[in-house]
Design an enzyme around this catalytic site. Structure first.
Site, short mmCIF file in Angstrom:
data_model
loop_
_atom_site.label_atom_id
_atom_site.label_comp_id
_atom_site.label_asym_id
_atom_site.label_seq_id
_atom_site.Cartn_x
_atom_site.Cartn_y
_atom_site.Cartn_z
N PHE A 56 91.40 44.65 29.28
CA PHE A 56 91.00 44.69 30.68
C PHE A 56 91.33 43.40 31.37
CE2 PHE A 56 87.98 47.81 28.86
CZ PHE A 56 88.26 48.87 29.69
N ILE A 108 83.97 50.76 29.90
CA ILE A 108 83.37 49.77 30.80
C ILE A 108 84.26 48.53 30.82
CG2 ILE A 108 81.32 48.38 31.25
CD1 ILE A 108 79.90 50.39 29.24
N CYS A 109 84.51 48.08 32.02
CA CYS A 109 85.30 46.85 32.17
C CYS A 109 84.33 45.70 32.38
CB CYS A 109 86.26 46.99 33.35
SG CYS A 109 87.18 45.50 33.71
N ALA A 110 83.91 45.08 31.27
CA ALA A 110 82.96 43.97 31.37
C ALA A 110 83.41 42.87 30.43
CB ALA A 110 81.56 44.44 30.99
N HIS A 159 83.14 49.34 37.86
CA HIS A 159 83.65 48.83 36.59
C HIS A 159 83.49 49.83 35.46
CE1 HIS A 159 82.83 44.62 38.37
NE2 HIS A 159 84.06 45.03 38.63
#
Lengths: 579, 153
Positions: free
Chosen positions: B146, B92-94, B85
């Site tokens: 995202f 950051i893909c959160a 991620h």
């Protein structure tokens, strides 16, 4: 909230907390400290311990609701997930306005879609209009002014609805026809077949009773002749054109073979330049391929294969051995596919060919492959097979105009020849159905009112009879009008023949040019004579004798070269291809 | 009156200074209320044992209503952890940094979440669309929308 505070065992509220900590702005407020100025309201919106300033929470909710990605979480406690309850002033009018807005939103989206579809539709209808206009022009060119005014007239609002399908399909079928086969005439069939059965518009325009809109099949003309001249469009389109096409292709192939020694490769669609392995391809392109090609070399290899003879053997002109070669060739090429291969569907006779070929076949063998190669080269030179897209499409779209011009040419020629005039069935001026007078006869076989008097069975019989009559003898309208279409069709046929002749001549001359080629040999003027290995008898200075042995060898080589040059073609030809 | 974001950030900063950061997380720089830097390392057994990364927080004036822009620092000797991620440019893909952000979270809470994201990683690899994303990525990861497809983050 207020309900809970009223229940007997008192439940604490946000106002009972000693320290209130806003989970959003992290500001604290002590119960005993003096409240802020101005005081800010606190709220406990969920079932866990989080509390917040009401203003902070409202701001959070408002911001979150504005973001589609976050909106689902906007009214939820981030810790316990309890849904926040909003109490607000929402009069019915606001709800109605909201609903109205949502509806408008949806309509707007629909309009966007419609707009996009509209753009596409405008574009498509533009093309459609152009195609229709071309179709009308083509009809006018091909059928002539008189028929056009009878059948369609200048005013599109008079046209029957079928016209709007038929007309645009004309250019499309013309172009499509160009890409399928080399034949031009069949593409005109749609023009010929569409209108004859349709009642002439002019007639309907001259009357206005409701009975006229009754679409009945057209009737026999007044005459009862079994055969009319010129033939009716239906007979012409269904019988004469296909027949002439088959015959013409065969004749053309034979003439080509006679003039060029073989059929040009472009006439054998899909045939690869290699050995006769292209059977499948040739069969695939069967439309224009009559399967007459001189590739006897294949026979010699595969002569034992039982050939399933399809087409008739080419009549007299080619010598007997050649004939056999061709027969076997056809069988070998596409066993099982022969009927496709021969395209036009003639009878299929079984004619097994086995055993060794007569020597004559082998003899022909020595010339044809090379001839073939040269032909392909010649064809490439004048690029018949590689004509451009524009040339094809343009050529296809010019067909109506060409036939019109050719028809006009024939008409002017017919003024000098009675035979031609009779053949073209040219009407003396002023006697045509629509010639000036504007009176158009009742085009149906039954008089108005007569139809209603017939019983159902007789009605059906009458109708069938009318269909038959219409297709065989044509309608009165067509019979009485000057048959412009007929001379135009004949003219187009002549044009096709002329065009093929020109192409053939071009091809023939290109082939002759290729075959007559020689490289001019020069003498050794300007070259130092001592650097050449010359024959012993050559007068003048020569090379030192130390190299005499080498000289001899070189001489021999040189000599071979010279003789070879003369026989070169023969040698190359005798090399069988594909082996 | 200082803005709400400055007031809240100063409180968070005081808290960090008073109570310290959780294990493995260290405040590097918090000179102003717009950009903070932390180092983060995963304690205990993990694929990232002994590796130290730098996290950058950028706040706008509507923090904490709007989420901070959080990314790993890349360049100048810093790299981003190889994680399904985390893109190679540090983004950051959160979901908690995007549609699941809530004001109840704090800078430290985000650090801890990311730390546990690294700790629970089972395979060191880049996101499948890493190259394509990095080529076109905006400078601010908050501008990326995202698609969160993994609940384990």
């Amino acid at each position: 909230m207020s309900r809970r505070t009223q229940t007997p065992p008192r439940v604490p509220t946000v106002n009972d907390l000693r320290v209130k900590l806003c989970y959003i702005c992290r500001e604290e407020e002590n119960y005993d400290a003096p409240p802020e100025d101005p005081p800010r309201a606190w709220t406990h919106p969920c079932t866990c311990t989080l509390v917040a300033h009401e203003s902070c929470l409202l701001r959070w909710i408002q911001t979150s609701q504005g973001d589609p990605a976050r909106a689902p979480n906007a009214l939820k406690c981030p810790q316990c997930g309890t849904k926040y309850e909003l109490v607000s002033y929402r009069p019915r009018i606001l709800r109605l306005l909201g609903l109205g807005n949502a509806v408008l939103q949806r309509i707007g989206r629909l309009l966007t879609l419609c707009g996009a579809a509209g753009v596409v539709a405008v574009f498509a209808s533009g093309i459609y209009i152009v195609l229709t206009a071309y179709g009308a022009w083509a009809v006018r060119q091909f059928l002539g002014e008189e028929m056009f005014n009878l059948l369609l007239t200048d005013n599109p609002s008079n046209w029957p609805w079928t016209t709007f399908i038929n007309l645009p399909s004309i250019p499309l079928s013309l172009i499509a026809g160009r890409f399928q086969t080399a034949a031009l005439i069949p593409t005109l069939v749609p023009i010929l077949l569409v209108w004859p059965p349709a009642p002439p518009i002019r007639y309907r325009l001259t009357r206005s009773t409701s009975a006229d809109t009754d679409l009945r099949f057209p009737p026999a003309p007044a005459r009862d002749a079994l055969w009319t001249w010129p033939p009716t469009p239906a007979v012409f389109g269904f019988v004469i054109v296909p027949l002439v096409r088959v015959v013409y292709r065969r004749v053309r192939a034979k003439v080509q073979t006679w003039v060029l020694g073989a059929q040009p490769p472009s006439a054998r669609l899909g045939r690869p330049a290699g050995a006769g392995a292209g059977a499948g391809g040739a069969a695939g392109g069967a439309g224009a391929n009559d399967g007459w090609d001189g590739w006897p070399i294949v026979i010699r290899i595969r002569a034992h294969v039982v050939g399933e003879e399809g087409g008739q053997p080419p009549p007299p002109p080619p010598p007997q051995p050649q004939q056999q070669v061709v027969q076997v060739q056809q069988g070998v090429q596409a066993p099982g596919l022969v009927h496709v291969h021969n395209g036009e569907g003639e009878g299929e006779g079984e004619q097994p060919q086995e055993g060794p070929q007569p020597p004559a076949a082998v003899q022909g063998d020595e010339q044809l492959p090379d001839q073939d190669q040269a032909l392909a080269a010649a064809e490439q030179q004048i690029s018949i097979s590689a004509s451009s897209l524009g040339r094809r499409v343009g050529g296809a779209l010019l067909i109506p105009w060409i036939s019109n011009r050719m028809g006009a040419l024939l008409l002017s020629l017919s003024k000098h020849s009675d035979t031609l005039r009779r053949f073209l069935a040219v009407r003396p001026a002023g006697t045509g159905a629509g010639a000036g007078s504007g009176t158009v006869g009742w085009p149906y076989g039954v008089a108005p009112g007569e139809w209603e008097g017939l019983g159902p069975v007789r009605q059906v019989r009458k109708a069938l009879g009318m269909v038959w009559a219409a297709s065989w003898r044509g309608t009165r309208t067509w019979a009485e009008a000057d048959p412009v279409w007929w001379r135009n069709a004949i003219g187009l046929g002549l044009f096709v023949v002329a065009k093929d002749c020109v192409e053939l001549l071009h091809l023939y001359l290109a082939l002759r040019e290729l075959e007559s080629r020689h490289v001019r040999s020069r003498d050794f003027a300007g070259v130092d004579i001592r650097e050449l290995d010359l024959v012993p008898g050559f007068p003048g200075p020569r090379k030192p004798s130390t190299t005499s042995v080498g000289v001899g060898a070189a001489q021999v080589e040189n000599h071979t070269h010279n003789t070879h040059g003369g026989q070169g073609q023969g040698r190359a030809r005798s090399l069988p291809r594909g082996m | 009156m200082a803005s709400i974001s400055a007031r809240r950030l100063s409180k968070e900063l005081t808290e960090i200074k008073n109570e310290g950061c959780p294990v493995g997380i260290n405040l590097v720089k918090a000179d102003d209320f717009s950009t903070w830097l932390f180092t983060i390392e995963v304690m205990g057994e993990s694929l990232y044992q002994g590796e130290k990364y730098t996290l950058q927080f950028r706040f706008d004036s509507s923090y904490p209503i709007s989420s901070p822009a959080v990314q790993f620092v890349v360049g100048d000797g810093h790299t981003s952890p190889v994680h399904p991620h985390v893109y190679s440019n540090g983004h950051i893909c959160a979901s908690i940094l995007g549609n699941e952000w809530s004001p109840v979270l704090s800078v430290v809470a985000v650090c801890v979440t990311l730390q546990s994201m690294l700790a629970s990683c089972k395979k060191k690899e880049r996101p499948p669309d890493n190259d394509r994303y990095v080529r076109n990525a905006p400078d601010n990861p908050k501008k990326t929308r995202f698609h969160y497809d993994d609940d384990t983050v």
